[in-house]
Enzyme design. Structure first.
Site, mmCIF file in Angstrom:
data_model
loop_
_atom_site.group_PDB
_atom_site.id
_atom_site.type_symbol
_atom_site.label_atom_id
_atom_site.label_comp_id
_atom_site.label_asym_id
_atom_site.label_seq_id
_atom_site.Cartn_x
_atom_site.Cartn_y
_atom_site.Cartn_z
ATOM 1 C CG HIS A 132 91.562 44.671 19.017
ATOM 2 N ND1 HIS A 132 90.894 45.538 18.190
ATOM 3 C CD2 HIS A 132 91.991 43.656 18.235
ATOM 4 C CE1 HIS A 132 90.913 45.065 16.958
ATOM 5 N NE2 HIS A 132 91.573 43.917 16.952
ATOM 6 C CG ASP A 210 87.407 43.479 23.357
ATOM 7 O OD1 ASP A 210 86.776 42.501 22.905
ATOM 8 O OD2 ASP A 210 88.294 44.065 22.709
ATOM 9 C CD GLN A 213 90.563 36.802 20.162
ATOM 10 O OE1 GLN A 213 90.429 35.580 20.087
ATOM 11 N NE2 GLN A 213 90.754 37.547 19.095
ATOM 12 C CE LYS A 236 87.594 38.618 16.853
ATOM 13 N NZ LYS A 236 88.718 38.608 15.936
ATOM 14 C CB CYS A 374 94.280 45.501 16.167
ATOM 15 S SG CYS A 374 93.841 45.373 14.442
HETATM 16 N N1 7TS Z 1 88.857 42.960 20.497
HETATM 17 C C1 7TS Z 1 89.716 41.923 20.490
HETATM 18 C C2 7TS Z 1 90.363 41.476 21.742
HETATM 19 C C3 7TS Z 1 89.966 41.281 19.272
HETATM 20 O O1 7TS Z 1 90.802 40.247 19.254
HETATM 21 C C4 7TS Z 1 89.328 41.728 18.084
HETATM 22 C C5 7TS Z 1 89.634 41.137 16.737
HETATM 23 C C6 7TS Z 1 88.424 42.784 18.174
HETATM 24 C C7 7TS Z 1 88.226 43.384 19.399
HETATM 25 C C8 7TS Z 1 87.658 43.295 17.000
HETATM 26 O O2 7TS Z 1 86.726 42.354 16.578
HETATM 27 P P1 7TS Z 1 85.845 42.590 15.260
HETATM 28 O O3 7TS Z 1 85.128 41.298 15.055
HETATM 29 O O4 7TS Z 1 84.946 43.724 15.515
HETATM 30 O O5 7TS Z 1 86.835 42.885 14.170
HETATM 31 N N2 7TS Z 1 90.878 40.522 16.668
HETATM 32 C C9 7TS Z 1 91.526 40.132 15.540
HETATM 33 C C10 7TS Z 1 92.738 39.460 15.576
HETATM 34 O O6 7TS Z 1 93.347 39.161 16.595
HETATM 35 N N3 7TS Z 1 93.137 39.221 14.316
HETATM 36 O O7 7TS Z 1 92.213 39.714 13.474
HETATM 37 C C11 7TS Z 1 91.191 40.280 14.229
#
Ligand code: 7TS
Length: 420
Positions: A132, A210, A213, A236, A374
């Site tokens: 990501h 990371d 997910q 999430k 992303c």
């Molecule tokens: N890493 C992964 C694998 C992700 O899926 C996401 C967010 C992030 C980092 C960033 O997370 P945040 O909470 O700091 O924003 N993924 C997604 C997505 O798949 N659609 O919207 C956000």
């Protein structure tokens, strides 16, 4: 860790605990809502809403400051939340947990505090091609500053696995850091992070996982994975937005300089210099998201009441079912592994752009995500500019997957693509 081949006994594709999620019980554009955008953010159960409300109604005050009853309660709630996060991920101690706004901030903290102090020209930052942007751009920034070089473990293609055939020679180079996503948000791949961390550790390479997910989607045991850092987001996993965290192995955290400066993180301040609190507080400047921690604590309790093995197997069954239904449709290209995938499907239709797909699906009440998720460099490698994605959580049902397939067929008909 859950074996990806884990078979589910007793999940019959019914949505679990749906009655706890008031938001799911509504119509969108005249159709029952089918919420399949859980990889972006999950919905929140009443238990989390109630815990947050109760905190604000009864206990709200600032932490670690006032010596009054409400402040003591707020501090206790905040620090209990840290204990809960540590137990949720089986960290050795709550001192290894730093609260952040989420995964993105956690990864930036690592790149900024650890990266700038430990990387130099000639060092290699090894990432995967499925990162990501939040586990890529911070490393690009630190690479530009320090002269370190970025290298990538390749992805096999549409099947979306890491090609580990050259991993030993990749790690034999002067790699200082290995960063990898546990579960890909655009492919659904579950990466063998424990195995990779073990290999990296043998070479003295620092590891960052990371977990955006994977946290709350399968049991995560950080001692078993053996990583140095693990980042996650509360929103999430049924928790509120604006709260998440970073696990950092105690020995490595102790060496790190602060990330943000300000109140809360200091011990003693002079006009020209300061001393800092012990970690993890040294990394938490300013008034933290106390209500967020309370909600996160409730979300973790809630998930463990259901059981994370059960959540994982339910999501996986839905994803496998969706994968099977979608392969039957004409002109659909599916991404990610067929077996052992996490709870999402990502697909591309030759004749219909992902933005049209998700816009029209929304008109039928089905919430999907369309775009590069992303993962722009990965999309470029796969030769697409975007995919449509359906991502599941325990409250989704087989009937909702049927509805997804039905809606895609209707959209194909609308565009004049012969549906199979
Ligand atoms: N890493 C992964 C694998 C992700 O899926 C996401 C967010 C992030 C980092 C960033 O997370 P945040 O909470 O700091 O924003 N993924 C997604 C997505 O798949 N659609 O919207 C956000």
């Amino acid at each position: 860790m859950v074996n990806p081949a884990f078979h589910c006994h007793g999940c019959h594709g019914e949505g679990l605990m749906r009655e706890d999620f008031p938001i799911l019980n509504q119509s969108i554009h005249g159709y029952p809502l089918v919420y399949l955008d859980n990889a972006a953010t999950s919905q929140k159960p009443r238990a989390v809403l109630d815990a947050t409300r109760n905190y604000y109604e009864r206990n709200n005050a600032n932490v670690h400051r006032g010596i009054h009853e409400l402040s003591n309660r707020a501090t206790a709630a905040y620090e209990n939340g840290r204990e809960r996060v540590a137990s949720f991920f089986n960290a050795r101690s709550s001192r290894e947990i730093i609260f952040t706004r989420g995964t993105t901030e956690a990864l930036n903290l690592v790149a900024h505090s650890w990266g700038r102090a430990n990387l130099k020209a000639g060092d290699i930052i090894l990432l995967t091609e499925m990162e990501h942007h939040s586990n890529l751009v911070p490393w690009q920034l630190v690479a530009r500053e320090t002269g370190a070089e970025l290298r990538f473990i390749p992805v096999t293609g549409d099947e979306g696995l890491l090609d580990l055939s050259a991993i030993d020679s990749l790690l034999a180079a002067p790699v200082k850091l290995l960063g990898m996503t546990h579960i890909s948000n655009s492919l659904g791949t579950i990466n063998p992070v424990a195995e990779l961390c073990q290999k990296a550790r043998r070479q003295g390479v620092v590891t960052v996982v990371d977990g955006a997910q994977s946290a709350g989607h399968l049991p995560v045991d950080l001692q078993e994975i053996g990583c140095d850092f693990y980042a996650f987001s509360g929103h999430k996993i049924c928790g509120p937005t604006g709260i998440g965290g970073l696990y950092a192995r105690a020995e490595i955290m102790e060496q790190m300089a602060p990330y943000h400066g300000g109140g809360e993180m200091i011990q003693d301040v002079e006009f020209t210099h300061s001393t800092y609190k012990e970690p993890p507080h040294k990394f938490e400047a300013g008034t933290p998201n106390i209500a967020g921690v309370v909600g996160l604590h409730a979300a973790m309790d809630y998930l463990d009441c259901i059981g994370r093995e059960k959540v994982f197997c339910h999501d996986q069954e839905l994803a496998l079912y969706a994968y099977e239904l979608l392969t039957r449709l004409k002109g659909v290209r599916l991404f990610g592994p067929q077996k052992g995938r996490a709870g999402l499907v990502s697909f591309h239709l030759n004749e219909i752009h992902a933005h049209d797909m998700v816009t029209l699906a929304d008109q039928k009440g089905v919430a999907l995500r369309g775009g590069h998720h992303c993962n722009q460099p990965l999309m470029k490698k796969l030769g697409v500019d975007s995919t449509s994605r359906a991502s599941f959580y325990f409250y989704n049902s087989f009937a909702e997957v049927d509805r997804l397939a039905e809606v895609i067929r209707e959209i194909q008909k609308f565009f004049g693509c012969a549906a199979a």
